[in-house]
Design a protein around this motif. Structure first.
Motif, PDB file in Angstrom:
ATOM      1  N   GLY A   1     -12.304  -4.353  -2.668  1.00 40.73           N
ATOM      2  CA  GLY A   1     -10.923  -3.903  -2.815  1.00 40.73           C
ATOM      3  C   GLY A   1     -10.844  -2.422  -3.145  1.00 40.73           C
ATOM      4  N   ALA A   2     -11.746  -1.970  -4.022  1.00 47.67           N
ATOM      5  CA  ALA A   2     -11.782  -0.547  -4.393  1.00 47.67           C
ATOM      6  C   ALA A   2     -12.135   0.314  -3.185  1.00 47.67           C
ATOM      7  N   LEU A   3     -13.065  -0.166  -2.385  1.00 46.45           N
ATOM      8  CA  LEU A   3     -13.452   0.560  -1.173  1.00 46.45           C
ATOM      9  C   LEU A   3     -12.271   0.664  -0.211  1.00 46.45           C
ATOM     10  N   GLY A   4     -11.492  -0.410  -0.137  1.00 41.74           N
ATOM     11  CA  GLY A   4     -10.332  -0.408   0.746  1.00 41.74           C
ATOM     12  C   GLY A   4      -9.320   0.655   0.363  1.00 41.74           C
ATOM     13  N   THR A   5      -9.064   0.794  -0.939  1.00 41.89           N
ATOM     14  CA  THR A   5      -8.109   1.809  -1.389  1.00 41.89           C
ATOM     15  C   THR A   5      -8.675   3.206  -1.220  1.00 41.89           C
ATOM     16  N   PHE A   6      -9.975   3.356  -1.435  1.00 37.60           N
ATOM     17  CA  PHE A   6     -10.603   4.662  -1.231  1.00 37.60           C
ATOM     18  C   PHE A   6     -10.443   5.111   0.221  1.00 37.60           C
ATOM     19  N   ILE A   7     -10.586   4.165   1.143  1.00 39.20           N
ATOM     20  CA  ILE A   7     -10.491   4.491   2.567  1.00 39.20           C
ATOM     21  C   ILE A   7      -9.049   4.751   2.985  1.00 39.20           C
ATOM     22  N   THR A   8      -8.145   3.873   2.553  1.00 41.92           N
ATOM     23  CA  THR A   8      -6.764   3.926   3.045  1.00 41.92           C
ATOM     24  C   THR A   8      -5.826   4.736   2.161  1.00 41.92           C
ATOM     25  N   GLY A   9      -6.156   4.861   0.875  1.00 41.80           N
ATOM     26  CA  GLY A   9      -5.285   5.574  -0.047  1.00 41.80           C
ATOM     27  C   GLY A   9      -4.158   4.724  -0.586  1.00 41.80           C
ATOM     28  N   SER A  10      -4.162   3.434  -0.272  1.00 36.66           N
ATOM     29  CA  SER A  10      -3.059   2.562  -0.674  1.00 36.66           C
ATOM     30  C   SER A  10      -3.572   1.201  -1.099  1.00 36.66           C
ATOM     31  N   ASP A  11      -3.086   0.716  -2.246  1.00 37.25           N
ATOM     32  CA  ASP A  11      -3.436  -0.636  -2.686  1.00 37.25           C
ATOM     33  C   ASP A  11      -2.968  -1.663  -1.659  1.00 37.25           C
ATOM     34  N   THR A  12      -1.751  -1.470  -1.187  1.00 35.25           N
ATOM     35  CA  THR A  12      -1.185  -2.408  -0.213  1.00 35.25           C
ATOM     36  C   THR A  12      -2.020  -2.453   1.059  1.00 35.25           C
ATOM     37  N   SER A  13      -2.386  -1.277   1.558  1.00 34.30           N
ATOM     38  CA  SER A  13      -3.187  -1.218   2.782  1.00 34.30           C
ATOM     39  C   SER A  13      -4.561  -1.841   2.572  1.00 34.30           C
ATOM     40  N   ALA A  14      -5.122  -1.663   1.380  1.00 36.28           N
ATOM     41  CA  ALA A  14      -6.424  -2.262   1.078  1.00 36.28           C
ATOM     42  C   ALA A  14      -6.331  -3.784   1.103  1.00 36.28           C
TER      43      ALA A  14
END
Length: 202
Positions: free
Chosen positions: A103-116
């Motif tokens: 999940g943390a990697l997802g936000t790092f990549i996308t910049g958004s909790d929702t997008s992650a």
């Protein structure tokens, strides 16, 4: 009033439905305009503000739309299922511990909790199904981990430096934030894994 789009026609395909009137975005815009009228802001001024906000958020809207599109492609093509199975095979019953890291990697990549959550939410559910654990627990783990990734998201750091007049110091801020992000993520992993075992969720 709604629109329906057929994006994929394979197995388990469902049309993408947009309900315009009851959509949260529509309701927020209407509520904002009504609230503005009560505060003395004219309808025309509200539309002007809406237009400027839309222009300001154009890049963000494109990013979110792209992430949603990517998540759909990954899901329909079987990529999510393959990634989930591979991670489960490598980590086994230890997977719930690293679920927040994804999940943390997802936000790092996308910049958004929702997008992650859009990007990796299905992956977590697939992994939970493979491990025969509570899918809601791993979905929650993804959401919790996504909050940690926000600390080191390049987009968030760029916004922060722009607002505080520290443009050019992004690398320094990222380096400092990494330490806190690592500690926070580790705590989340321990809590998710520990409480999951205690309450029989994993």
């Amino acid at each position: 009033m709604q629109s329906s789009f057929t994006i994929f026609q394979g197995s388990h395909a469902k049309p993408y439905v947009i309900t315009w009137i009851t959509s949260p975005g529509t309701l927020i815009i209407v509520a904002t305009i009504i609230g503005g009228l009560f505060q003395g802001i004219s309808f025309g001024k509200s539309l002007q503000i809406l237009w400027h906000t839309t222009k300001q958020m154009t890049k963000t809207m494109v990013t979110v739309a792209s992430i949603v599109g990517l998540s759909k492609v990954m899901g329909y093509s079987g990529m999510v299922n393959n990634i989930a199975l591979s991670l489960v095979m490598v980590t086994g019953s230890f997977y719930p511990f690293i679920a927040p890291i994804i999940g943390a990697l997802g936000t790092f990549i996308t910049g958004s909790d929702t997008s992650a959550n859009v990007l990796f939410g299905e992956l977590q559910v697939k992994a939970a199904t493979s491990l025969d654990v509570n899918p809601y627990w791993l979905a929650a783990a993804n959401m919790a981990g996504a909050t940690a990734g926000k600390m080191i998201s390049p987009q968030s750091i760029a916004v922060a430096t722009g607002a505080t007049g520290l443009v050019g110091e992004e690398g320094t801020i990222l380096k400092q934030a990494m330490k806190f992000c690592a500690i926070y993520t580790l705590i989340i992993c321990l809590v998710i894994f520990g409480l999951g075992k205690v309450f029989g969720q994993i």
